[in-house]
Design an enzyme around this catalytic site. Structure first.
Site, PDB file in Angstrom:
ATOM      1  N   PRO A  11       0.797  -1.230   0.000  1.00  0.00           N
ATOM      2  CA  PRO A  11       0.000   0.000   0.000  1.00  0.00           C
ATOM      3  C   PRO A  11       0.828   1.278   0.000  1.00  0.00           C
ATOM      4  O   PRO A  11       1.844   1.372   0.689  1.00  0.00           O
ATOM      5  CB  PRO A  11      -0.821  -0.101   1.295  1.00  0.00           C
ATOM      6  CG  PRO A  11      -0.129  -1.130   2.128  1.00  0.00           C
ATOM      7  CD  PRO A  11       0.523  -2.074   1.168  1.00  0.00           C
ATOM      8  N   ASN A  12       0.351   2.207  -0.799  1.00  0.00           N
ATOM      9  CA  ASN A  12       0.914   3.568  -0.925  1.00  0.00           C
ATOM     10  C   ASN A  12       2.198   3.643  -1.740  1.00  0.00           C
ATOM     11  O   ASN A  12       2.672   4.739  -2.027  1.00  0.00           O
ATOM     12  CB  ASN A  12       1.134   4.215   0.460  1.00  0.00           C
ATOM     13  CG  ASN A  12      -0.157   4.315   1.250  1.00  0.00           C
ATOM     14  OD1 ASN A  12      -1.135   4.869   0.759  1.00  0.00           O
ATOM     15  ND2 ASN A  12      -0.184   3.762   2.439  1.00  0.00           N
ATOM     16  N   ARG A  19       4.714  10.934  -2.651  1.00  0.00           N
ATOM     17  CA  ARG A  19       4.452  10.577  -1.256  1.00  0.00           C
ATOM     18  C   ARG A  19       5.689  10.871  -0.393  1.00  0.00           C
ATOM     19  O   ARG A  19       6.716  10.208  -0.536  1.00  0.00           O
ATOM     20  CB  ARG A  19       4.145   9.079  -1.186  1.00  0.00           C
ATOM     21  CG  ARG A  19       4.054   8.537   0.192  1.00  0.00           C
ATOM     22  CD  ARG A  19       4.130   7.017   0.209  1.00  0.00           C
ATOM     23  NE  ARG A  19       3.944   6.542   1.542  1.00  0.00           N
ATOM     24  CZ  ARG A  19       4.277   5.324   1.961  1.00  0.00           C
ATOM     25  NH1 ARG A  19       4.792   4.451   1.121  1.00  0.00           N
ATOM     26  NH2 ARG A  19       4.084   4.981   3.190  1.00  0.00           N
ATOM     27  N   TYR A  24      10.869   9.074   1.117  1.00  0.00           N
ATOM     28  CA  TYR A  24      10.901   7.982   0.141  1.00  0.00           C
ATOM     29  C   TYR A  24      11.560   8.346  -1.190  1.00  0.00           C
ATOM     30  O   TYR A  24      11.693   7.492  -2.066  1.00  0.00           O
ATOM     31  CB  TYR A  24       9.471   7.473  -0.104  1.00  0.00           C
ATOM     32  CG  TYR A  24       8.848   6.872   1.146  1.00  0.00           C
ATOM     33  CD1 TYR A  24       9.326   5.670   1.662  1.00  0.00           C
ATOM     34  CD2 TYR A  24       7.808   7.511   1.827  1.00  0.00           C
ATOM     35  CE1 TYR A  24       8.784   5.112   2.811  1.00  0.00           C
ATOM     36  CE2 TYR A  24       7.260   6.965   2.975  1.00  0.00           C
ATOM     37  CZ  TYR A  24       7.748   5.769   3.466  1.00  0.00           C
ATOM     38  OH  TYR A  24       7.210   5.217   4.606  1.00  0.00           O
ATOM     39  N   ASN A  75       7.968  -5.660  -1.018  1.00  0.00           N
ATOM     40  CA  ASN A  75       7.905  -4.554  -0.070  1.00  0.00           C
ATOM     41  C   ASN A  75       6.446  -4.462   0.343  1.00  0.00           C
ATOM     42  O   ASN A  75       5.620  -3.889  -0.387  1.00  0.00           O
ATOM     43  CB  ASN A  75       8.379  -3.242  -0.701  1.00  0.00           C
ATOM     44  CG  ASN A  75       8.392  -2.091   0.304  1.00  0.00           C
ATOM     45  OD1 ASN A  75       7.834  -2.222   1.403  1.00  0.00           O
ATOM     46  ND2 ASN A  75       9.003  -0.980  -0.071  1.00  0.00           N
ATOM     47  N   HIS A  81       3.891  -4.503   9.145  1.00  0.00           N
ATOM     48  CA  HIS A  81       3.774  -4.330  10.591  1.00  0.00           C
ATOM     49  C   HIS A  81       2.454  -4.862  11.157  1.00  0.00           C
ATOM     50  O   HIS A  81       2.277  -4.873  12.369  1.00  0.00           O
ATOM     51  CB  HIS A  81       3.902  -2.829  10.936  1.00  0.00           C
ATOM     52  CG  HIS A  81       5.005  -2.141  10.186  1.00  0.00           C
ATOM     53  ND1 HIS A  81       6.323  -2.513  10.307  1.00  0.00           N
ATOM     54  CD2 HIS A  81       4.993  -1.142   9.252  1.00  0.00           C
ATOM     55  CE1 HIS A  81       7.071  -1.755   9.504  1.00  0.00           C
ATOM     56  NE2 HIS A  81       6.285  -0.924   8.857  1.00  0.00           N
ATOM     57  N   ASP A  88       1.251 -15.342   6.670  1.00  0.00           N
ATOM     58  CA  ASP A  88       0.892 -16.743   6.451  1.00  0.00           C
ATOM     59  C   ASP A  88       1.083 -17.134   4.983  1.00  0.00           C
ATOM     60  O   ASP A  88       1.525 -18.252   4.680  1.00  0.00           O
ATOM     61  CB  ASP A  88      -0.564 -16.994   6.871  1.00  0.00           C
ATOM     62  CG  ASP A  88      -0.740 -17.025   8.388  1.00  0.00           C
ATOM     63  OD1 ASP A  88       0.279 -17.028   9.107  1.00  0.00           O
ATOM     64  OD2 ASP A  88      -1.901 -17.019   8.843  1.00  0.00           O
ATOM     65  N   HIS A 101      12.664  -2.927   2.054  1.00  0.00           N
ATOM     66  CA  HIS A 101      12.107  -1.635   2.466  1.00  0.00           C
ATOM     67  C   HIS A 101      13.021  -0.528   1.980  1.00  0.00           C
ATOM     68  O   HIS A 101      14.256  -0.648   2.084  1.00  0.00           O
ATOM     69  CB  HIS A 101      11.959  -1.552   3.988  1.00  0.00           C
ATOM     70  CG  HIS A 101      11.010  -2.574   4.511  1.00  0.00           C
ATOM     71  ND1 HIS A 101       9.638  -2.436   4.390  1.00  0.00           N
ATOM     72  CD2 HIS A 101      11.224  -3.765   5.098  1.00  0.00           C
ATOM     73  CE1 HIS A 101       9.061  -3.507   4.904  1.00  0.00           C
ATOM     74  NE2 HIS A 101       9.995  -4.336   5.329  1.00  0.00           N
ATOM     75  N   ARG A 108      12.802   4.249  12.609  1.00  0.00           N
ATOM     76  CA  ARG A 108      11.692   5.208  12.501  1.00  0.00           C
ATOM     77  C   ARG A 108      10.777   5.088  13.728  1.00  0.00           C
ATOM     78  O   ARG A 108      11.250   4.787  14.820  1.00  0.00           O
ATOM     79  CB  ARG A 108      10.974   4.972  11.167  1.00  0.00           C
ATOM     80  CG  ARG A 108      11.910   5.184   9.962  1.00  0.00           C
ATOM     81  CD  ARG A 108      11.211   4.944   8.651  1.00  0.00           C
ATOM     82  NE  ARG A 108      10.100   5.876   8.475  1.00  0.00           N
ATOM     83  CZ  ARG A 108       9.172   5.753   7.513  1.00  0.00           C
ATOM     84  NH1 ARG A 108       9.244   4.757   6.646  1.00  0.00           N
ATOM     85  NH2 ARG A 108       8.192   6.621   7.425  1.00  0.00           N
ATOM     86  N   ARG A 112       6.888   0.729  13.741  1.00  0.00           N
ATOM     87  CA  ARG A 112       7.494   0.081  12.560  1.00  0.00           C
ATOM     88  C   ARG A 112       8.511  -0.986  12.959  1.00  0.00           C
ATOM     89  O   ARG A 112       9.049  -1.694  12.117  1.00  0.00           O
ATOM     90  CB  ARG A 112       8.143   1.117  11.640  1.00  0.00           C
ATOM     91  CG  ARG A 112       7.145   2.073  11.012  1.00  0.00           C
ATOM     92  CD  ARG A 112       7.779   3.006  10.003  1.00  0.00           C
ATOM     93  NE  ARG A 112       6.999   4.217   9.882  1.00  0.00           N
ATOM     94  CZ  ARG A 112       5.925   4.371   9.091  1.00  0.00           C
ATOM     95  NH1 ARG A 112       5.541   3.385   8.316  1.00  0.00           N
ATOM     96  NH2 ARG A 112       5.255   5.502   9.065  1.00  0.00           N
TER      97      ARG A 112
HETATM   98  C1  DQA Z   1       8.269   0.946   3.813  1.00  0.00           C
HETATM   99  C2  DQA Z   1       8.350   1.137   5.332  1.00  0.00           C
HETATM  100  C3  DQA Z   1       6.986   0.943   5.970  1.00  0.00           C
HETATM  101  O1  DQA Z   1       7.071   1.152   7.375  1.00  0.00           O
HETATM  102  C4  DQA Z   1       5.998   1.952   5.412  1.00  0.00           C
HETATM  103  O2  DQA Z   1       4.708   1.721   5.949  1.00  0.00           O
HETATM  104  C5  DQA Z   1       5.972   1.971   3.932  1.00  0.00           C
HETATM  105  C6  DQA Z   1       7.225   1.851   3.193  1.00  0.00           C
HETATM  106  C7  DQA Z   1       9.610   1.255   3.132  1.00  0.00           C
HETATM  107  O3  DQA Z   1       9.773   0.853   1.982  1.00  0.00           O
HETATM  108  O4  DQA Z   1      10.473   1.911   3.723  1.00  0.00           O
HETATM  109  O5  DQA Z   1       4.932   2.217   3.315  1.00  0.00           O
HETATM  110  O6  DQA Z   1       7.961  -0.409   3.553  1.00  0.00           O
END
Ligand code: DQA
Length: 151
Positions: A11-12, A19, A24, A75, A81, A88, A101, A108, A112
């Protein structure tokens, strides 16, 4: 010897580039896909690059990778988390899995530091930003070196 490798983004990650670029970076998910396809071709990987914001979709992607691919890079983003379902699914596949990641989650916020995936994957890469994707593919080449492609 062409191995099939699946790269899953959680996600995201589709919002990369816009973002929180201070955390990132400013590479977009689309640009990252192009970079990964280039790095994958150096190891003669047939790369499938996929992303979803939905937990169930990601579980399905992991099942499919376990049935059809030689290796998986994931990723799982925030689901790292929280998701027992993704844990599973990863525990049930019999192919090398690299957990990736962009940031180092341990450096962080404290929430996390909970990682439900780390002990069911083969290897992990964290904190290298976009470069981590190249390292993950490089590492996957080492993990697959002695394994014939499933064909
Ligand atoms: C992440 C780290 C995660 O804690 C976070 O929720 C992300 C990105 C990373 O690539 O650093 O969305 O997986």
């Amino acid at each position: 010897m062409t191995h099939k490798v699946v790269m899953i983004g959680g996600p995201n990650l589709g919002r990369l580039g816009s973002r929180q670029p201070e955390i990132y970076g400013d590479t977009t998910w689309g640009q990252l896909e192009v970079m990964c396809l280039g790095w994958a071709s150096e190891s003669d990987f047939d790369l499938e690059f996929v992303q979803s914001d939905m937990e169930g979709d990601i579980v399905g992607m992991i099942h499919r990778a376990g049935d059809t691919a030689d290796g998986l890079v994931i990723n799982a983003a925030a689901y790292t988390h929280t998701s027992v379902a993704i844990r599973d699914a990863l525990a049930a596949v019999d192919i090398p899995v690299v957990e990736l990641h962009l940031t180092n989650p341990d450096a962080r916020e404290s929430f996390r530091r909970t990682n439900l995936l780390a002990d069911v994957v083969t290897a992990g890469i964290r904190g290298f930003g976009i470069e981590g994707y190249r390292l993950a593919l490089f590492g996957m080449a080492a993990l697959l070196a002695d394994r014939p492609p499933r064909g």
